[in-house]
Design a protein around this motif. Structure first.
Motif, PDB file in Angstrom:
ATOM      1  N   PRO A  35       0.839  -1.207   0.000  1.00  0.00           N
ATOM      2  CA  PRO A  35       0.000   0.000   0.000  1.00  0.00           C
ATOM      3  C   PRO A  35       0.869   1.249   0.000  1.00  0.00           C
ATOM      4  N   GLY A  36       0.341   2.320  -0.562  1.00  0.00           N
ATOM      5  CA  GLY A  36       1.060   3.591  -0.581  1.00  0.00           C
ATOM      6  C   GLY A  36       2.019   3.719  -1.747  1.00  0.00           C
ATOM      7  N   LYS A  37       2.996   2.857  -1.814  1.00  0.00           N
ATOM      8  CA  LYS A  37       3.993   2.857  -2.891  1.00  0.00           C
ATOM      9  C   LYS A  37       4.435   1.421  -3.075  1.00  0.00           C
ATOM     10  N   ASP A  38       4.315   0.891  -4.294  1.00  0.00           N
ATOM     11  CA  ASP A  38       4.620  -0.528  -4.470  1.00  0.00           C
ATOM     12  C   ASP A  38       6.119  -0.777  -4.595  1.00  0.00           C
ATOM     13  N   GLY A  39       6.472  -2.057  -4.575  1.00  0.00           N
ATOM     14  CA  GLY A  39       7.876  -2.428  -4.611  1.00  0.00           C
ATOM     15  C   GLY A  39       8.600  -1.964  -5.859  1.00  0.00           C
ATOM     16  N   TYR A  40       7.893  -1.927  -6.995  1.00  0.00           N
ATOM     17  CA  TYR A  40       8.501  -1.432  -8.231  1.00  0.00           C
ATOM     18  C   TYR A  40       8.922   0.028  -8.077  1.00  0.00           C
ATOM     19  N   ASP A  41       8.004   0.843  -7.541  1.00  0.00           N
ATOM     20  CA  ASP A  41       8.294   2.272  -7.385  1.00  0.00           C
ATOM     21  C   ASP A  41       9.450   2.502  -6.419  1.00  0.00           C
ATOM     22  N   ILE A  42       9.472   1.734  -5.336  1.00  0.00           N
ATOM     23  CA  ILE A  42      10.565   1.874  -4.372  1.00  0.00           C
ATOM     24  C   ILE A  42      11.899   1.518  -5.018  1.00  0.00           C
ATOM     25  N   CYS A  43      11.920   0.402  -5.728  1.00  0.00           N
ATOM     26  CA  CYS A  43      13.152  -0.038  -6.392  1.00  0.00           C
ATOM     27  C   CYS A  43      13.621   1.018  -7.388  1.00  0.00           C
ATOM     28  N   ARG A  44      12.706   1.591  -8.138  1.00  0.00           N
ATOM     29  CA  ARG A  44      13.049   2.613  -9.132  1.00  0.00           C
ATOM     30  C   ARG A  44      13.667   3.845  -8.467  1.00  0.00           C
ATOM     31  N   GLU A  45      13.134   4.227  -7.318  1.00  0.00           N
ATOM     32  CA  GLU A  45      13.592   5.449  -6.656  1.00  0.00           C
ATOM     33  C   GLU A  45      14.922   5.283  -5.929  1.00  0.00           C
ATOM     34  N   VAL A  46      15.218   4.080  -5.453  1.00  0.00           N
ATOM     35  CA  VAL A  46      16.411   3.926  -4.609  1.00  0.00           C
ATOM     36  C   VAL A  46      17.573   3.219  -5.292  1.00  0.00           C
ATOM     37  N   ARG A  47      17.339   2.565  -6.430  1.00  0.00           N
ATOM     38  CA  ARG A  47      18.397   1.730  -6.994  1.00  0.00           C
ATOM     39  C   ARG A  47      19.677   2.497  -7.283  1.00  0.00           C
ATOM     40  N   ASP A  48      19.576   3.692  -7.826  1.00  0.00           N
ATOM     41  CA  ASP A  48      20.788   4.438  -8.153  1.00  0.00           C
ATOM     42  C   ASP A  48      21.278   5.310  -7.006  1.00  0.00           C
ATOM     43  N   LYS A  49      20.601   5.202  -5.843  1.00  0.00           N
ATOM     44  CA  LYS A  49      21.050   5.934  -4.659  1.00  0.00           C
ATOM     45  C   LYS A  49      21.787   5.015  -3.688  1.00  0.00           C
ATOM     46  N   ILE A  50      21.409   3.748  -3.666  1.00  0.00           N
ATOM     47  CA  ILE A  50      22.043   2.806  -2.747  1.00  0.00           C
ATOM     48  C   ILE A  50      22.559   1.604  -3.540  1.00  0.00           C
ATOM     49  N   ASP A  51      23.628   1.019  -3.039  1.00  0.00           N
ATOM     50  CA  ASP A  51      24.239  -0.103  -3.743  1.00  0.00           C
ATOM     51  C   ASP A  51      24.271  -1.314  -2.817  1.00  0.00           C
ATOM     52  N   ILE A  52      23.089  -1.873  -2.571  1.00  0.00           N
ATOM     53  CA  ILE A  52      22.947  -3.074  -1.750  1.00  0.00           C
ATOM     54  C   ILE A  52      22.003  -4.029  -2.475  1.00  0.00           C
ATOM     55  N   PRO A  53      22.000  -5.310  -2.113  1.00  0.00           N
ATOM     56  CA  PRO A  53      21.091  -6.250  -2.773  1.00  0.00           C
ATOM     57  C   PRO A  53      19.621  -5.889  -2.524  1.00  0.00           C
ATOM     58  N   ILE A  54      18.830  -5.988  -3.580  1.00  0.00           N
ATOM     59  CA  ILE A  54      17.386  -5.789  -3.493  1.00  0.00           C
ATOM     60  C   ILE A  54      16.707  -7.054  -3.998  1.00  0.00           C
ATOM     61  N   LEU A  55      15.945  -7.702  -3.128  1.00  0.00           N
ATOM     62  CA  LEU A  55      15.215  -8.916  -3.502  1.00  0.00           C
ATOM     63  C   LEU A  55      13.732  -8.598  -3.514  1.00  0.00           C
ATOM     64  N   MET A  56      13.081  -8.823  -4.647  1.00  0.00           N
ATOM     65  CA  MET A  56      11.649  -8.594  -4.775  1.00  0.00           C
ATOM     66  C   MET A  56      10.902  -9.851  -4.345  1.00  0.00           C
ATOM     67  N   VAL A  57       9.870  -9.679  -3.541  1.00  0.00           N
ATOM     68  CA  VAL A  57       9.028 -10.790  -3.098  1.00  0.00           C
ATOM     69  C   VAL A  57       7.661 -10.610  -3.744  1.00  0.00           C
ATOM     70  N   THR A  58       7.210 -11.605  -4.497  1.00  0.00           N
ATOM     71  CA  THR A  58       5.994 -11.436  -5.270  1.00  0.00           C
ATOM     72  C   THR A  58       5.134 -12.691  -5.272  1.00  0.00           C
ATOM     73  N   ALA A  59       3.826 -12.473  -5.361  1.00  0.00           N
ATOM     74  CA  ALA A  59       2.899 -13.594  -5.523  1.00  0.00           C
ATOM     75  C   ALA A  59       2.677 -13.890  -6.993  1.00  0.00           C
ATOM     76  N   LYS A  60       3.223 -13.035  -7.861  1.00  0.00           N
ATOM     77  CA  LYS A  60       3.049 -13.195  -9.296  1.00  0.00           C
ATOM     78  C   LYS A  60       4.152 -14.079  -9.860  1.00  0.00           C
ATOM     79  N   GLN A  61       3.791 -15.005 -10.725  1.00  0.00           N
ATOM     80  CA  GLN A  61       4.777 -15.916 -11.299  1.00  0.00           C
ATOM     81  C   GLN A  61       5.070 -15.623 -12.768  1.00  0.00           C
ATOM     82  N   GLU A  62       4.381 -14.619 -13.341  1.00  0.00           N
ATOM     83  CA  GLU A  62       4.601 -14.316 -14.744  1.00  0.00           C
ATOM     84  C   GLU A  62       6.010 -13.761 -14.962  1.00  0.00           C
ATOM     85  N   SER A  63       6.639 -14.184 -16.045  1.00  0.00           N
ATOM     86  CA  SER A  63       8.000 -13.741 -16.344  1.00  0.00           C
ATOM     87  C   SER A  63       8.083 -12.236 -16.510  1.00  0.00           C
ATOM     88  N   ILE A  64       7.036 -11.616 -17.063  1.00  0.00           N
ATOM     89  CA  ILE A  64       7.069 -10.178 -17.314  1.00  0.00           C
ATOM     90  C   ILE A  64       7.195  -9.401 -16.015  1.00  0.00           C
TER      91      ILE A  64
END
Length: 235
Positions: free
Chosen positions: A56-85
């Protein structure tokens, strides 16, 4: 002690992840919505992020987009979706890995340990070469790749590269004009212990092109050799 942020709105899942990680000696902080998670990421020091996609509020995609080039640590996405896309989208935004619900908590801990160990090795390598007197310079037009000090400079301006992207670019740059298959690159950069596939290479190549190519849709530096793989062109 590594500090891990769990961004998960399902309290049952969040507490399960927390319990297993703490048993293995990790410090864990939980955020139940995306805005809270983003605030924590930008104000506190974490060693790894576990981001649920549907927050809620901001999804994992948006968070990853905003922080990826600011921090250099592993980011693991947890999802209930199994589609490759959905997985490819997360990787394209800079995530290092994805875990599909439901998952074995022991596998989650193993993935976390694997990514932390790899990032520690990469960071140690970067620190060890950071102050060398003579760097190993590879230049392609206005692009300079400093292999030992882990820097990429385009037209005089330094570009930030997360560890995996830099490792991939450096490997291609140190082996110019050679075509490497996606499978070969995947094995060299991610290794056998990574639970993913060669599509990960394509996603990272596209991210690199966005940063170094004048026209990412018509790349001149990293060329796709159809049916074979990728080649960094150096005349």
């Amino acid at each position: 002690m590594a500090h891990i942020l769990i961004a998960e709105d399902d309290n049952r899942i969040a507490m399960l992840e927390k319990d297993y990680l703490e048993i293995d000696g990790f410090q864990v902080t939980i955020a139940s919505d995306g805005n809270e998670a983003l605030k924590l990421i930008l104000t506190e020091d974490f060693d790894l992020l576990l981001l649920d996609i549907m927050l809620p509020g901001k999804d994992g995609y948006d968070i990853c987009r905003e922080v990826r080039d600011k921090i250099d640590i592993p980011i693991l996405m947890v999802t209930a979706k199994q589609e490759s896309i959905d997985k490819i989208r997360g990787l394209g935004l800079g995530a290092d890995d994805y875990i599909v619900k439901p998952f074995d908590p022991a596998e989650l801990v193993a993935r976390v340990k694997s990514h932390l160990a790899r990032y520690e090795r990469l960071t140690a390598g970067r620190s060890a070469h950071g102050d060398v007197a003579e760097d190993y310079l590879i230049q392609v037009g206005g692009l300079k790749i400093l292999a030992k000090s882990w820097k990429v400079i385009k037209n005089g301006e330094e570009i930030h590269f997360p560890n995996r992207e830099f490792e991939l670019l450096k490997y291609l740059a140190l082996n110019p004009n050679i075509v490497f298959s996606k499978e070969h690159l995947f094995e060299k950069i991610w290794g056998y212990d990574y639970v993913g596939d060669s599509a990960t290479v394509t996603v990272h190549i596209n991210r690199i092109r966005e940063k170094i190519e004048e026209d990412p849709k018509n790349p001149q530096i990293i060329e796709t050799v159809w049916g074979a793989g990728y080649r960094l062109n150096l005349s």
